[in-house]
Design a protein around this motif. Structure first.
Motif, mmCIF file in Angstrom:
data_model
loop_
_atom_site.group_PDB
_atom_site.id
_atom_site.type_symbol
_atom_site.label_atom_id
_atom_site.label_comp_id
_atom_site.label_asym_id
_atom_site.label_seq_id
_atom_site.Cartn_x
_atom_site.Cartn_y
_atom_site.Cartn_z
ATOM 1 N N ILE A 74 17.791 -13.437 -30.405
ATOM 2 C CA ILE A 74 17.008 -14.453 -30.045
ATOM 3 C C ILE A 74 15.585 -14.878 -30.388
ATOM 4 C CG2 ILE A 74 16.208 -15.962 -27.815
ATOM 5 C CD1 ILE A 74 19.038 -15.645 -28.354
ATOM 6 N N ILE A 75 14.719 -13.696 -30.360
ATOM 7 C CA ILE A 75 13.476 -13.831 -30.491
ATOM 8 C C ILE A 75 13.685 -14.450 -32.599
ATOM 9 C CG2 ILE A 75 11.633 -12.791 -31.424
ATOM 10 C CD1 ILE A 75 11.934 -11.124 -28.809
ATOM 11 N N LEU A 114 17.787 -21.081 -25.371
ATOM 12 C CA LEU A 114 17.899 -20.121 -24.047
ATOM 13 C C LEU A 114 18.891 -20.355 -23.718
ATOM 14 C CD1 LEU A 114 14.229 -21.450 -22.968
ATOM 15 C CD2 LEU A 114 14.823 -18.712 -23.768
ATOM 16 N N VAL A 115 19.900 -21.229 -23.934
ATOM 17 C CA VAL A 115 21.424 -21.181 -23.307
ATOM 18 C C VAL A 115 22.547 -20.145 -23.911
ATOM 19 C CG1 VAL A 115 23.045 -22.545 -23.467
ATOM 20 C CG2 VAL A 115 21.054 -23.361 -23.231
ATOM 21 N N ILE A 147 24.575 -17.421 -22.621
ATOM 22 C CA ILE A 147 25.985 -17.025 -22.777
ATOM 23 C C ILE A 147 26.239 -15.548 -23.010
ATOM 24 C CG2 ILE A 147 27.508 -17.737 -24.313
ATOM 25 C CD1 ILE A 147 27.017 -20.923 -24.267
ATOM 26 N N TYR A 148 24.892 -15.117 -24.570
ATOM 27 C CA TYR A 148 24.855 -13.818 -24.874
ATOM 28 C C TYR A 148 25.082 -12.724 -23.344
ATOM 29 C CZ TYR A 148 23.959 -14.901 -29.425
ATOM 30 O OH TYR A 148 24.200 -15.583 -30.873
ATOM 31 N N TYR A 149 24.130 -13.329 -22.699
ATOM 32 C CA TYR A 149 23.709 -12.154 -21.729
ATOM 33 C C TYR A 149 24.861 -12.289 -21.001
ATOM 34 C CZ TYR A 149 22.306 -10.540 -16.345
ATOM 35 O OH TYR A 149 22.116 -9.710 -15.233
ATOM 36 N N LYS A 150 25.962 -13.118 -20.352
ATOM 37 C CA LYS A 150 27.744 -13.207 -19.395
ATOM 38 C C LYS A 150 28.581 -11.837 -20.233
ATOM 39 C CE LYS A 150 27.469 -15.455 -16.393
ATOM 40 N NZ LYS A 150 27.627 -14.207 -15.420
ATOM 41 N N GLY A 151 28.430 -12.001 -21.468
ATOM 42 C CA GLY A 151 29.172 -10.794 -21.728
ATOM 43 C C GLY A 151 30.062 -11.921 -22.920
ATOM 44 N N THR A 152 31.247 -10.759 -23.659
ATOM 45 C CA THR A 152 32.531 -11.126 -25.011
ATOM 46 C C THR A 152 33.059 -12.056 -24.349
ATOM 47 O OG1 THR A 152 32.237 -9.299 -25.659
ATOM 48 C CG2 THR A 152 33.218 -10.375 -26.476
ATOM 49 N N LYS A 153 33.493 -12.074 -22.786
ATOM 50 C CA LYS A 153 34.366 -13.496 -22.363
ATOM 51 C C LYS A 153 33.602 -14.584 -22.649
ATOM 52 C CE LYS A 153 36.841 -10.197 -19.681
ATOM 53 N NZ LYS A 153 37.144 -10.034 -18.257
ATOM 54 N N ILE A 208 7.300 -31.580 -32.116
ATOM 55 C CA ILE A 208 7.082 -31.377 -30.720
ATOM 56 C C ILE A 208 9.028 -31.565 -29.657
ATOM 57 C CG2 ILE A 208 6.404 -33.152 -29.485
ATOM 58 C CD1 ILE A 208 5.596 -29.638 -29.031
ATOM 59 N N MET A 209 9.537 -32.332 -30.578
ATOM 60 C CA MET A 209 10.493 -32.803 -29.786
ATOM 61 C C MET A 209 12.094 -31.782 -29.814
ATOM 62 S SD MET A 209 10.382 -34.339 -27.503
ATOM 63 C CE MET A 209 12.162 -34.586 -26.810
ATOM 64 N N HIS A 210 11.781 -31.680 -32.004
ATOM 65 C CA HIS A 210 12.699 -30.558 -32.567
ATOM 66 C C HIS A 210 12.411 -29.075 -31.430
ATOM 67 C CE1 HIS A 210 14.254 -32.700 -35.803
ATOM 68 N NE2 HIS A 210 13.522 -33.379 -35.444
ATOM 69 N N ALA A 211 11.084 -28.686 -31.405
ATOM 70 C CA ALA A 211 10.908 -27.664 -31.073
ATOM 71 C C ALA A 211 11.777 -27.279 -29.580
ATOM 72 C CB ALA A 211 9.309 -27.570 -30.953
ATOM 73 N N ILE A 212 11.003 -27.479 -28.605
ATOM 74 C CA ILE A 212 11.496 -28.112 -27.627
ATOM 75 C C ILE A 212 12.505 -28.560 -27.069
ATOM 76 C CG2 ILE A 212 11.193 -29.479 -25.361
ATOM 77 C CD1 ILE A 212 9.005 -30.456 -25.809
ATOM 78 N N ILE A 213 12.975 -29.063 -27.872
ATOM 79 C CA ILE A 213 14.866 -29.056 -27.562
ATOM 80 C C ILE A 213 15.819 -27.866 -28.377
ATOM 81 C CG2 ILE A 213 17.333 -30.444 -28.184
ATOM 82 C CD1 ILE A 213 15.800 -33.003 -28.463
ATOM 83 N N GLY A 214 15.258 -27.382 -29.257
ATOM 84 C CA GLY A 214 15.753 -25.808 -30.008
ATOM 85 C C GLY A 214 15.463 -24.790 -29.363
ATOM 86 N N THR A 215 15.075 -24.693 -28.740
ATOM 87 C CA THR A 215 14.135 -23.526 -27.700
ATOM 88 C C THR A 215 14.603 -24.098 -25.933
ATOM 89 O OG1 THR A 215 11.598 -23.529 -28.630
ATOM 90 C CG2 THR A 215 12.699 -22.707 -26.583
#
Length: 457
Positions: free
Chosen positions: A321-322, A88-89, A93-99, A77-84
């Protein structure tokens, strides 16, 4: 350089050989790379967070507090929470763009270099003799007995040229996968002739220097046959293995060598940052392949839409991401399907077989496109097009790597999931292509016409 468009292998193979083969090859590379994005995040939890606390417990005389923290974070469960959360981070970063991805790439390289320096300094301050003595003291297993125990259990504790070449070439080449994604981003790069050659060969050069340091320092500090023997004891579940099922990763090994919390923290942190950056990069490149498929109407056109604020392909990135989250959960809860990550190597080089063939026939099968390319593409060596020579090399190497991986599979050393996953990745895109071709044919659209030329910028 001949086809500077986002999509990489998809563009080349679909325009030179056949669109179904282009989609198949690109799909296999894309999905395997996305799987790495998820799996690498699990590695951060296992080898940075969990093994940091476990290493601290070892140097503190099996301190129950540190060991308890290691066990707490080592739950699924901790692996799943931290990995998720990490995923999301990455999406942010993807959303903010190539820079932002460029900044992360610099941070990744910086962490890798600092990690290498940490390893070197630890070796200078402590060294092989200190490691051997500390290993015996802290584990209760004599350093000299590791090779002996592995040998008695059937492990060949000597240098074998053929096995070293086959396994070594397979997994050394694994280190380079993903470094070619500059080609998949070609549609967003200026001065392609110069920048692509610098990016592709420059990244390979940096990678191989860094890996040479890590591999070299491991063998110098811990011993080559000894390191492999310890991994054998771990993989075989030998009763003498001293680390309670935890991997004999560098976090533990540097902790034993130095007995220093500072060195344990530094190597764990550097691995976490470098691996996080690698995970993000291995998802970022394939997102452009998805855009290319959408541009050619092989998947819904929604996937090529760009965010008006950041100019990022929102739906393609969400798909990445999915997909990465799916493989993250698979690696945590059903690890037999991601065991040994062998399917990624096999599938990737299976795809590159078709890339090699495309390179071989490019100059003859698509003459107009080839001869209208920039001069560097038409370079000859001993009267033969360099593109053709490189195509043959790609084909030979790719076939060899697939063959090398089939040997341990047929011997039962690799799980059947390697072939199952690879076949699924191979069959699915072919089905997608022919289904979409029929869908568009009913609308009076012949998809094959668009593959006679490269797409517009």
């Amino acid at each position: 350089v001949a086809m500077p468009r986002s999509g990489g292998e998809y563009i080349y193979i679909s325009r030179i050989l056949h669109p179904a083969l282009g989609l198949m090859s690109s799909f296999m590379i894309t999905l395997t790379s996305i799987s790495w994005t998820g799996i690498l995040l699990n590695w951060i939890v296992k080898w940075s967070i969990v093994e940091f606390f476990y290493s601290m417990s070892i140097i503190r005389g099996n301190d129950p507090m540190w060991l308890g923290l290691a066990q707490f974070f080592d739950t699924r469960i901790m692996h799943a929470i931290i990995g998720t959360v990490l995923l999301l981070v990455i999406y942010y970063i993807y959303y903010k763009g190539t820079k932002w991805m460029v900044r992360l790439a610099y941070a990744t390289l910086g962490a890798t270099i600092v990690g290498a320096i940490t390893f070197i300094v630890a070796n200078i301050l402590s060294g092989p003799d200190a490691f051997a003595a500390n290993f015996t003291e802290l584990t209760g297993l004599a350093y000299a007995d590791v090779i002996k125990l592995a040998g008695e259990d059937g492990y060949p504790t000597k240098f074998l040229l053929e096995a070293t070449f086959m396994a070594g070439s397979t997994y050394i080449i694994l280190n380079t996968l993903g470094s070619t994604y500059g080609a998949n981003l070609a549609g967003e790069v200026r001065n392609v002739q110069k920048s692509q050659l610098l990016a592709l060969f420059g990244s390979l050069a940096i990678l191989m220097v860094v890996w040479a340091v890590f591999y070299g320092m491991t063998y110098i500090t811990f011993g080559d046959i000894w390191s492999n023997s310890l991994y054998y004891l771990y993989n075989s579940g030998h009763e003498a293995y001293p680390f309670e099922g935890y991997d004999p990763f560098i976090t533990i090994m540097i902790g034993i060598m130095t007995k220093s919390p500072i060195f344990i923290f530094l190597i764990a942190l550097c691995f976490a940052v470098a691996t996080f950056g690698s995970a993000a990069g291995l998802g970022f490149g394939p997102s452009r392949n998805i855009v290319a498929w959408s541009f050619d109407r092989l998947i819904p056109e929604k996937f090529k839409e760009l965010n008006p604020k950041t100019n990022s392909p929102t739906y393609a990135l969400r798909t990445v991401i999915i997909g990465a989250w799916f493989f993250l959960m698979l690696d945590i809860f059903f690890p037999e399907w991601t065991a040994n990550i062998a399917y990624t190597i096999f599938t990737w080089f299976l795809a590159w077989i078709f890339l090699g063939i495309a390179g071989i026939v490019f100059s003859t099968r698509r003459k107009i496109l080839f001869y209208s390319s920039p001069p560097v593409v038409k370079t000859k060596i001993f009267g033969v097009h360099l593109m053709t020579v490189l195509g043959w090399l790609s084909l030979i190497i790719s076939v060899s790597i697939c063959f090398y991986l089939l040997i341990p599979f047929l011997r039962g050393d690799l799980p059947f999931t390697m072939i199952v996953v690879s076949l699924l990745m191979m069959i699915a895109p072919i089905c997608i292509y022919f289904v979409m071709k029929q869908v568009h044919a009913k609308r009076g659209i012949d998809l094959d016409i668009q593959f006679q030329e490269i797409p517009a910028d």
